[in-house]
Design an enzyme around this catalytic site. Structure first.
Site, PDB file in Angstrom:
ATOM      1  N   TYR A  32       0.828  -1.202   0.000  1.00  0.00           N
ATOM      2  CA  TYR A  32       0.000   0.000   0.000  1.00  0.00           C
ATOM      3  C   TYR A  32       0.862   1.252   0.000  1.00  0.00           C
ATOM      4  O   TYR A  32       2.073   1.191   0.194  1.00  0.00           O
ATOM      5  CB  TYR A  32      -0.961   0.009   1.204  1.00  0.00           C
ATOM      6  N   LYS A 150       6.496  -1.824   1.877  1.00  0.00           N
ATOM      7  CA  LYS A 150       5.304  -1.228   2.500  1.00  0.00           C
ATOM      8  C   LYS A 150       4.152  -2.221   2.373  1.00  0.00           C
ATOM      9  O   LYS A 150       3.232  -2.063   1.561  1.00  0.00           O
ATOM     10  CB  LYS A 150       4.979   0.137   1.882  1.00  0.00           C
ATOM     11  N   GLU A 182      12.477   2.747  13.908  1.00  0.00           N
ATOM     12  CA  GLU A 182      11.535   3.791  13.488  1.00  0.00           C
ATOM     13  C   GLU A 182      10.352   3.770  14.432  1.00  0.00           C
ATOM     14  O   GLU A 182      10.399   3.091  15.461  1.00  0.00           O
ATOM     15  CB  GLU A 182      11.120   3.564  12.020  1.00  0.00           C
ATOM     16  N   LEU A 206      11.164   1.425   7.013  1.00  0.00           N
ATOM     17  CA  LEU A 206      10.570   1.885   5.764  1.00  0.00           C
ATOM     18  C   LEU A 206      11.269   3.185   5.371  1.00  0.00           C
ATOM     19  O   LEU A 206      11.432   4.080   6.215  1.00  0.00           O
ATOM     20  CB  LEU A 206       9.075   2.148   5.960  1.00  0.00           C
TER      21      LEU A 206
HETATM   22  N1  PDD Z   1       2.806   5.072   7.446  1.00  0.00           N
HETATM   23  N2  PDD Z   1       7.523   3.877   8.868  1.00  0.00           N
HETATM   24  C1  PDD Z   1       6.400   3.138   8.874  1.00  0.00           C
HETATM   25  C2  PDD Z   1       6.440   1.787   9.509  1.00  0.00           C
HETATM   26  C3  PDD Z   1       5.225   3.642   8.276  1.00  0.00           C
HETATM   27  O1  PDD Z   1       4.112   2.902   8.265  1.00  0.00           O
HETATM   28  C4  PDD Z   1       5.241   4.945   7.697  1.00  0.00           C
HETATM   29  C5  PDD Z   1       4.037   5.539   7.032  1.00  0.00           C
HETATM   30  C6  PDD Z   1       6.438   5.678   7.742  1.00  0.00           C
HETATM   31  C7  PDD Z   1       6.544   7.064   7.147  1.00  0.00           C
HETATM   32  O2  PDD Z   1       6.533   7.001   5.741  1.00  0.00           O
HETATM   33  P1  PDD Z   1       6.032   8.214   4.852  1.00  0.00           P
HETATM   34  O3  PDD Z   1       6.785   9.418   5.288  1.00  0.00           O
HETATM   35  O4  PDD Z   1       6.367   7.820   3.458  1.00  0.00           O
HETATM   36  O5  PDD Z   1       4.549   8.371   5.097  1.00  0.00           O
HETATM   37  C8  PDD Z   1       7.559   5.110   8.314  1.00  0.00           C
HETATM   38  C9  PDD Z   1       1.608   5.472   6.752  1.00  0.00           C
HETATM   39  C10 PDD Z   1       1.360   6.937   6.784  1.00  0.00           C
HETATM   40  C11 PDD Z   1       0.443   4.631   7.241  1.00  0.00           C
HETATM   41  O6  PDD Z   1       0.666   3.452   7.457  1.00  0.00           O
HETATM   42  O7  PDD Z   1      -0.674   5.136   7.362  1.00  0.00           O
END
Ligand code: PDD
Length: 288
Positions: A32, A150, A182, A206
């Site tokens: 996703y 992801k 993270e 991620l």
């Molecule tokens: N989550 N690390 C993890 C485990 C994440 O699920 C996310 C984002 C990030 C940050 O990634 P980005 O800056 O590309 O949004 C880091 C999304 C927002 C979610 O699961 O809703």
């Protein structure tokens, strides 16, 4: 009722239906993206689509659409559901073959494509002078060894977030083998004596699109930043901690495991970064 996109058509959410044989449902076999749009403008779309391609390639799922088609679909969904500040959720699974089998279906099934929008709450960076900051806890990183994909399989992330919520906190900051990885759905930045640090990209985190933008903005504006390993203890003597994601921008963490981080208020490095972030967003998204 908002519209969603499912396998080639826009329908109202109540009318959308998916086969119970879908491998997303049976195995969490899919990926996703969450792509924010401000003022109707998709933010860092190319970076999200590049990461989508990397996730799909890692799982050997054919990308069902070109970048141009993804862009058009995202835009159409935003127009249908109202153009304000919303995120586009986009999910692709390995489809719904006739029988449940762990191995990939042969021949491959048609991937299932689902897209929906949801409103983004106001970000702390829009009013950095008044931003209260948020609380976090530290927790063991109980996830698998390919956190760079992801994947829609988010059970550990959900459990960790719930652990944070139960403790009255907004996020869980994860530690594996003594090192910060993270957050449960964010990347982490730690500031000590003016130096900003964030863990380097690896299979254990991620590669956040927001993380990449924050690194870019720090370099561009000469805020000292290193991508380096962060021992767990550093969290407890940090001057500032921020978590970043597409829905939170850069959120200052002012309390960790119930203790204040630094002064217990958003710090000067965060305020500087937040201003650069906001300027960038205003320019790119033509905000007033
Ligand atoms: N989550 N690390 C993890 C485990 C994440 O699920 C996310 C984002 C990030 C940050 O990634 P980005 O800056 O590309 O949004 C880091 C999304 C927002 C979610 O699961 O809703």
């Amino acid at each position: 009722m908002t519209d969603v996109f499912l396998n080639g058509t826009f329908v109202s959410a109540a009318q959308a239906s998916i086969s119970p044989m879908d491998r997303g449902f049976l195995f969490a076999d899919g990926v996703y993206e969450v792509i924010p749009a401000f003022n109707g403008v998709l933010f860092r779309l190319n970076e999200h689509l590049l990461r989508l391609q990397r996730s799909l390639s890692a799982l050997q799922i054919q990308n069902p659409h070109s970048a141009q088609v993804w862009q058009a679909l995202c835009k159409e969904l935003l127009v249908r559901n109202g153009r304000g500040n919303s995120s586009v959720y986009l999910q692709i699974t390995r489809g719904a073959p006739e029988k449940r089998d762990h191995g990939f279906p042969v021949p491959p099934a048609q991937p299932t494509v689902f897209m929906a929008t949801s409103p983004i709450p106001a970000s702390s960076i829009s009013d950095s002078a008044a931003a209260p900051g948020a609380a976090a806890i530290v927790a063991d990183d109980i996830r698998w060894g390919r956190c760079d994909i992801k994947a829609i399989a988010l059970l550990p992330n959900i459990m960790l977030r719930q652990q944070a919520i139960a403790a009255g906190a907004a996020e869980a900051i994860l530690v594996r083998d003594g090192l910060v990885t993270e957050g449960s759905s964010t990347n982490v930045f730690v500031v000590k004596d003016g130096e900003i640090a964030t863990p380097p990209c690896s299979r254990m985190i991620l590669a956040g699109v927001t993380r990449e933008l924050v690194v870019e903005l720090c370099r561009q504006h000469e805020l000292p930043l290193a991508e380096q390993e962060i021992p767990r203890e550093r969290l407890y003597d940090a001057d500032e901690i921020w978590v970043t994601s597409s829905s939170k921008d850069a959120l200052p963490i002012v309390s960790l495991d119930g203790h204040p981080v630094g002064s217990g208020r958003p710090g000067p490095r965060w305020r500087a970064l937040a201003q650069h972030f906001l300027n960038y967003k205003q320019t790119v998204c033509r905000l007033a």
